[in-house]
Scaffold this active site. Structure first.
Site, short mmCIF file in Angstrom:
data_model
loop_
_atom_site.label_atom_id
_atom_site.label_comp_id
_atom_site.label_asym_id
_atom_site.label_seq_id
_atom_site.Cartn_x
_atom_site.Cartn_y
_atom_site.Cartn_z
N GLU A 130 -10.26 -0.24 11.58
CA GLU A 130 -10.61 -1.11 10.45
C GLU A 130 -10.85 -2.55 10.86
O GLU A 130 -11.57 -3.41 10.27
CB GLU A 130 -9.67 -1.02 9.35
CG GLU A 130 -9.72 -1.77 7.98
CD GLU A 130 -8.68 -1.45 7.11
OE1 GLU A 130 -8.83 -1.91 5.98
OE2 GLU A 130 -7.63 -0.73 7.42
N GLY A 136 0.84 -0.90 -0.06
CA GLY A 136 -0.08 -0.06 -0.19
C GLY A 136 0.77 1.10 0.05
O GLY A 136 1.88 1.29 0.77
N ASP A 168 2.13 -0.79 11.72
CA ASP A 168 1.89 -2.27 12.21
C ASP A 168 3.17 -3.10 11.97
O ASP A 168 3.00 -4.38 11.74
CB ASP A 168 0.76 -3.08 11.75
CG ASP A 168 0.69 -2.96 9.99
OD1 ASP A 168 1.66 -2.57 9.42
OD2 ASP A 168 -0.04 -3.79 9.50
N SER A 201 6.45 -7.14 1.99
CA SER A 201 7.70 -6.45 1.23
C SER A 201 8.93 -6.94 1.67
O SER A 201 9.66 -7.36 0.77
CB SER A 201 7.39 -4.96 0.98
OG SER A 201 6.40 -4.40 0.60
N ARG A 212 -25.17 7.84 12.82
CA ARG A 212 -24.57 7.55 11.31
C ARG A 212 -23.21 7.02 11.23
O ARG A 212 -22.37 7.31 12.26
CB ARG A 212 -24.50 9.00 10.73
CG ARG A 212 -25.87 9.74 10.67
CD ARG A 212 -27.09 9.07 9.95
NE ARG A 212 -28.40 9.99 9.99
CZ ARG A 212 -28.54 10.89 9.14
NH1 ARG A 212 -27.65 11.15 8.21
NH2 ARG A 212 -29.80 11.61 9.34
N SER A 229 -24.90 15.52 24.56
CA SER A 229 -26.04 15.18 23.62
C SER A 229 -25.53 14.84 22.26
O SER A 229 -26.41 14.53 21.27
CB SER A 229 -26.98 16.31 23.42
OG SER A 229 -26.43 17.37 22.98
N THR A 231 4.30 2.36 5.62
CA THR A 231 2.86 1.93 5.61
C THR A 231 2.19 2.66 6.77
O THR A 231 2.81 3.18 7.66
CB THR A 231 2.62 0.57 6.40
OG1 THR A 231 1.32 0.37 6.57
CG2 THR A 231 3.47 0.20 7.43
N ILE A 232 0.88 3.28 6.31
CA ILE A 232 0.16 4.22 7.22
C ILE A 232 -0.34 3.41 8.62
O ILE A 232 -0.56 3.91 9.50
CB ILE A 232 -1.19 4.73 6.69
CG1 ILE A 232 -2.20 3.82 6.26
CG2 ILE A 232 -0.71 5.40 5.29
CD1 ILE A 232 -3.70 4.19 6.05
N ASP A 233 -0.13 2.15 8.48
CA ASP A 233 -1.03 1.31 9.66
C ASP A 233 -0.01 1.32 11.00
O ASP A 233 -0.27 0.93 12.23
CB ASP A 233 -1.22 -0.27 9.40
CG ASP A 233 -2.08 -0.14 7.81
OD1 ASP A 233 -2.96 0.73 7.93
OD2 ASP A 233 -1.98 -1.04 7.19
N VAL A 282 17.26 8.09 -0.85
CA VAL A 282 17.73 7.10 -1.32
C VAL A 282 18.62 7.44 -2.54
O VAL A 282 19.89 7.21 -2.54
CB VAL A 282 17.02 5.76 -1.42
CG1 VAL A 282 17.59 4.71 -2.24
CG2 VAL A 282 16.53 5.07 -0.25
N ARG A 297 -5.69 -1.82 8.85
CA ARG A 297 -5.72 -3.12 8.97
C ARG A 297 -6.11 -3.67 10.25
O ARG A 297 -7.33 -3.36 10.95
CB ARG A 297 -4.44 -3.34 8.46
CG ARG A 297 -4.69 -4.78 7.26
CD ARG A 297 -3.39 -4.88 6.62
NE ARG A 297 -2.10 -4.97 6.99
CZ ARG A 297 -1.17 -5.46 6.54
NH1 ARG A 297 -0.97 -6.24 5.56
NH2 ARG A 297 0.01 -5.68 7.49
N ASP A 325 5.80 -5.79 5.87
CA ASP A 325 6.30 -6.91 6.21
C ASP A 325 6.26 -7.81 5.05
O ASP A 325 7.19 -8.76 4.75
CB ASP A 325 5.63 -7.93 7.56
CG ASP A 325 5.82 -7.17 8.71
OD1 ASP A 325 6.99 -6.53 9.06
OD2 ASP A 325 5.18 -7.55 9.92
N ARG A 361 0.71 -4.94 -5.96
CA ARG A 361 0.96 -6.11 -5.15
C ARG A 361 1.19 -7.18 -6.33
O ARG A 361 0.65 -7.51 -7.35
CB ARG A 361 -0.55 -6.43 -4.40
CG ARG A 361 -0.64 -5.45 -3.21
CD ARG A 361 -1.64 -6.15 -2.45
NE ARG A 361 -2.20 -4.86 -1.57
CZ ARG A 361 -1.58 -4.29 -0.35
NH1 ARG A 361 -0.25 -5.04 -0.24
NH2 ARG A 361 -1.89 -3.22 0.12
N ARG A 369 -4.58 7.79 2.96
CA ARG A 369 -3.57 7.13 2.37
C ARG A 369 -2.89 8.24 1.48
O ARG A 369 -1.85 8.42 1.03
CB ARG A 369 -3.69 5.97 1.29
CG ARG A 369 -3.70 4.89 2.12
CD ARG A 369 -3.43 3.56 1.08
NE ARG A 369 -3.50 2.30 1.81
CZ ARG A 369 -3.33 1.16 1.09
NH1 ARG A 369 -3.79 1.21 -0.32
NH2 ARG A 369 -3.44 -0.01 1.70
N ARG A 402 -26.14 14.04 17.08
CA ARG A 402 -26.29 12.74 16.48
C ARG A 402 -25.15 11.90 17.43
O ARG A 402 -24.41 12.58 18.08
CB ARG A 402 -25.99 12.96 15.09
CG ARG A 402 -26.99 12.86 14.30
CD ARG A 402 -26.78 13.08 12.73
NE ARG A 402 -27.81 13.26 11.88
CZ ARG A 402 -27.67 14.07 10.80
NH1 ARG A 402 -26.70 14.52 10.17
NH2 ARG A 402 -28.93 14.29 10.26
#
Length: 324
Positions: free
Chosen positions: A227, A15, A133, A109, A248, A219, A129-131, A27, A175, A107, A76, A257, A166
């Site tokens: 996710e 991603g 993780d 990759s 909602r 209120s 990765t934005i996650d 780099v 993820r 991971d 991918r 992303r 609301r």
């Protein structure tokens, strides 16, 4: 591992994440500064197998540090998960004259790059990765930008949520990890957060909290759903059915992303990219660069892939305590 490196290839895989361009830029420019020939590989391992490569110079990475996405594109590649695909990838590196590879991704990759290393193509991995993780690093490229993007959207959503009394159930990305959800829940003043790392009970964690905060005059309500928990619409439906509050669901999705990377993502990605080239120059191959606190670290790829991390329990307590 003794090998003379003359040409370095760089690719982005998995991603996309804001800050990948800053890493590519670092780099390429660090590599050229140190006398290496630099090759850009487009569309990740798929592009490597198809020979989608081009030589990069200083101007190849001009005016990209502020851009989201990745100028090298990403994809991918199921073929690269096979032994035949990995053999083909190593052969393609040799055909193109690529002596070492810098891979920016997660991971999956890294596992692909490790397969090439086992076939004689040294690698360095950067966490993109934005996650957030990846177990071997406390910070990943794109994480900060994604959190700020989600926070901006939730702040806007609060305006209409408050105006209509609301309950808004907001699903954020991440993820199977709750890092984005936990942090934006604290930063947005959400009433509750649902995390994949922590089983939740609808009555205890949401309905009872709504009832208690209503007694103090509240209120409108914001609930953040990671996710990895999902089912934001079903959760909103159940809240409305059991409380009568107009509820909602909003799924923020892939907007998280995109966008121009934050200062933190640009600086950390640049430092990581520079570190990757330094490791290659020093003959320290097959390592993953990460961050511990504010400092760069690097680990052997096998060790890095076995490492794990968990959410900070103090931040979970902070979220639960002040979201009343």
């Amino acid at each position: 591992m003794e090998k003379q490196i003359k040409t370095i290839g760089v690719l982005t895989s998995g991603g996309d994440a804001p800050g990948m361009n800053a890493a590519v830029r670092a780099v390429v420019r660090a590599g050229l500064h140190k006398g290496f020939r630099m090759i850009g590989i487009q569309r990740g391992y798929s592009g490597l197998l198809n020979g989608e490569c081009f030589e990069m110079n200083l101007r190849s990475v001009s005016n990209i540090i502020q851009a989201g996405g990745t100028i090298l594109y990403t994809a991918r590649c199921l073929e690269f998960k096979t032994k035949e695909g990995q053999d083909k990838g190593a052969a393609k590196c040799r055909e193109l004259g690529i002596d070492a590879l810098v891979v920016i991704g997660g991971d999956g990759s890294y596992r692909g790059a490790r397969a090439l290393a086992h076939r004689g193509i040294p690698m360095i991995g950067l966490p993109g990765t934005i996650d957030n993780d990846i177990g071997c690093t406390e910070y990943t490229i794109g994480y900060d930008t994604a959190m700020n993007t989600a926070l901006e959207m939730i702040d806007k959503l609060r305006d209409t949520t408050q105006s209509h009394d609301r309950c808004s159930v907001v699903e954020v990305m991440g993820r199977n990890a709750g890092y984005i959800a936990l942090n934006v829940a604290i930063a947005s003043g959400a009433m509750a957060v649902l995390l994949p790392e922590k089983p939740f009970d609808m009555q205890r964690d949401i309905l009872d909290k709504i009832a208690e905060t209503q007694k103090t005059g509240k209120s409108h309500f914001i609930i953040i759903v990671a996710e990895g928990v999902g089912h934001a619409q079903e959760i909103a439906n159940e809240i409305q059915a059991r409380t009568g509050i107009d509820s909602r669901a909003t799924i923020l999705g892939h907007v998280q992303r995109g966008g121009s990377p934050t200062l933190r993502d640009r600086v950390n990605a640049s430092a990581m990219g520079y570190r990757a080239v330094c490791l290659i120059e020093e003959g320290k191959f097959n390592r993953i660069v990460g961050m511990k606190g504010e400092h760069l670290v690097d680990y052997p790829v096998d060790e890095a892939l076995e490492m794990t991390k968990s959410l900070d329990p103090v931040l979970i307590d902070v979220c639960n305590t002040i979201s009343i």
